[in-house]
Motif scaffolding. Structure first.
Motif, mmCIF file in Angstrom:
data_model
loop_
_atom_site.group_PDB
_atom_site.id
_atom_site.type_symbol
_atom_site.label_atom_id
_atom_site.label_comp_id
_atom_site.label_asym_id
_atom_site.label_seq_id
_atom_site.Cartn_x
_atom_site.Cartn_y
_atom_site.Cartn_z
ATOM 1 N N ILE A 233 0.860 -1.189 0.000
ATOM 2 C CA ILE A 233 0.000 0.000 0.000
ATOM 3 C C ILE A 233 0.891 1.232 0.000
ATOM 4 N N ILE A 234 0.718 2.055 -1.009
ATOM 5 C CA ILE A 234 1.413 3.336 -1.087
ATOM 6 C C ILE A 234 0.376 4.415 -0.833
ATOM 7 N N ALA A 235 0.612 5.221 0.192
ATOM 8 C CA ALA A 235 -0.312 6.305 0.523
ATOM 9 C C ALA A 235 0.126 7.576 -0.182
ATOM 10 N N VAL A 236 -0.854 8.305 -0.674
ATOM 11 C CA VAL A 236 -0.609 9.603 -1.289
ATOM 12 C C VAL A 236 -1.296 10.629 -0.399
ATOM 13 N N THR A 237 -0.523 11.564 0.131
ATOM 14 C CA THR A 237 -1.072 12.505 1.083
ATOM 15 C C THR A 237 -0.544 13.913 0.846
ATOM 16 N N ALA A 238 -1.341 14.883 1.218
ATOM 17 C CA ALA A 238 -0.912 16.277 1.146
ATOM 18 C C ALA A 238 -0.234 16.694 2.444
ATOM 19 N N HIS A 239 -0.315 15.851 3.470
ATOM 20 C CA HIS A 239 0.281 16.159 4.767
ATOM 21 C C HIS A 239 1.761 15.793 4.763
ATOM 22 N N ARG B 127 2.917 11.022 8.779
ATOM 23 C CA ARG B 127 3.599 9.867 8.181
ATOM 24 C C ARG B 127 3.638 8.699 9.165
ATOM 25 N N GLN B 128 3.908 8.986 10.439
ATOM 26 C CA GLN B 128 3.946 7.934 11.454
ATOM 27 C C GLN B 128 2.581 7.269 11.611
ATOM 28 N N ARG B 129 1.516 8.073 11.535
ATOM 29 C CA ARG B 129 0.154 7.533 11.606
ATOM 30 C C ARG B 129 -0.116 6.570 10.452
ATOM 31 N N CYS B 130 0.358 6.939 9.254
ATOM 32 C CA CYS B 130 0.182 6.070 8.078
ATOM 33 C C CYS B 130 0.957 4.770 8.247
ATOM 34 N N LEU B 131 2.203 4.864 8.665
ATOM 35 C CA LEU B 131 3.037 3.673 8.828
ATOM 36 C C LEU B 131 2.481 2.763 9.922
ATOM 37 N N LYS B 132 1.956 3.355 10.979
ATOM 38 C CA LYS B 132 1.365 2.577 12.073
ATOM 39 C C LYS B 132 0.127 1.808 11.607
ATOM 40 N N ALA B 133 -0.598 2.358 10.633
ATOM 41 C CA ALA B 133 -1.800 1.701 10.102
ATOM 42 C C ALA B 133 -1.464 0.567 9.143
ATOM 43 N N GLY B 134 -0.182 0.433 8.777
ATOM 44 C CA GLY B 134 0.219 -0.653 7.885
ATOM 45 C C GLY B 134 0.525 -0.217 6.467
ATOM 46 N N ILE B 135 0.564 1.068 6.232
ATOM 47 C CA ILE B 135 0.915 1.585 4.909
ATOM 48 C C ILE B 135 2.422 1.468 4.746
ATOM 49 N N ASN B 136 2.860 0.996 3.588
ATOM 50 C CA ASN B 136 4.279 0.757 3.380
ATOM 51 C C ASN B 136 5.095 2.036 3.236
ATOM 52 N N ILE B 137 4.576 2.987 2.481
ATOM 53 C CA ILE B 137 5.299 4.240 2.274
ATOM 54 C C ILE B 137 4.312 5.353 1.948
ATOM 55 N N CYS B 138 4.688 6.582 2.269
ATOM 56 C CA CYS B 138 3.863 7.755 1.967
ATOM 57 C C CYS B 138 4.560 8.602 0.924
ATOM 58 N N ILE B 139 3.809 9.026 -0.059
ATOM 59 C CA ILE B 139 4.303 9.956 -1.066
ATOM 60 C C ILE B 139 3.492 11.236 -0.908
#
Length: 186
Positions: free
Chosen positions: A140-146, A152-164
């Motif tokens: 899972i690659i997350a795309v975020t404006a944040h 980013r830590q919240r995304c990684l904690k949820a199981g997202i592999n990387i944030c762009i």
């Protein structure tokens, strides 16, 4: 954009990754009738910006794109299809879960903020779904404006592999996709 005059023609050059809305208005805008000179708009590819050419993918991927903004959907879909991938679009996290139950995907490219169910909640459900009909280990690659570290830590904690971070460059997105696919195949 920057206005540049070349050979008696004014050109608007977009050098940095522009916001989606800016691109939309740039594409539909017409010069005023009172303009005495013609002008064009140039979009530079990432290879022109960085000098690095992206390599074609060795494998065609089946990608689930989760994005609620129609303009972003079209832009990302075109970007991925030009790289040779098949793209299925979901408008929110609930549609992501339904699509994953119906079809097998190699990767999920998911916006973090969506209506009904956001990307973080959808990622949590995917990762905690023992035998619910889809692969809990799907990249899972997350795309975020944040851009804050906490987001980013919240995304990684949820199981997202990387944030762009939005807006992203085509080259950056394709490099991350290739990295996940090659690590998963090994």
């Amino acid at each position: 954009g920057v206005w540049v005059r070349r050979r008696h023609v004014w050109e608007q050059v977009v050098r940095k990754p522009p916001f989606i809305v800016f691109l939309f208005f740039l594409m539909i805008r017409r010069p005023p009738r009172s303009t005495l000179f013609p002008y064009t708009t140039l979009f530079r590819s990432p290879s022109q910006d960085t000098g690095v050419e992206t390599e074609p993918f060795t494998k065609r991927l089946n990608i689930l794109l989760a994005e609620d903004n129609i303009l972003n959907q079209r832009l990302a879909t075109r970007m991925l299809e030009r790289a040779g991938h098949a793209v299925e679009v979901a408008n929110n996290g609930q549609e992501v879960l339904e699509a994953l139950k119906k079809q097998r995907f190699d990767l999920v490219l998911m916006d973090v903020q969506m209506p009904e169910m956001d990307g973080i909640e959808a990622a949590r459900i995917i990762r905690n779904s023992g035998g619910s009909g889809f692969d809990p280990a799907i990249p899972i690659i997350a795309v975020t404006a944040h851009t804050f570290k906490e987001d980013r830590q919240r995304c990684l904690k949820a199981g997202i592999n990387i944030c762009i971070t939005k807006p992203f460059r085509r080259q950056e997105l394709l490099a991350e996709i290739e990295r996940f696919v090659s690590s998963r195949d090994n």
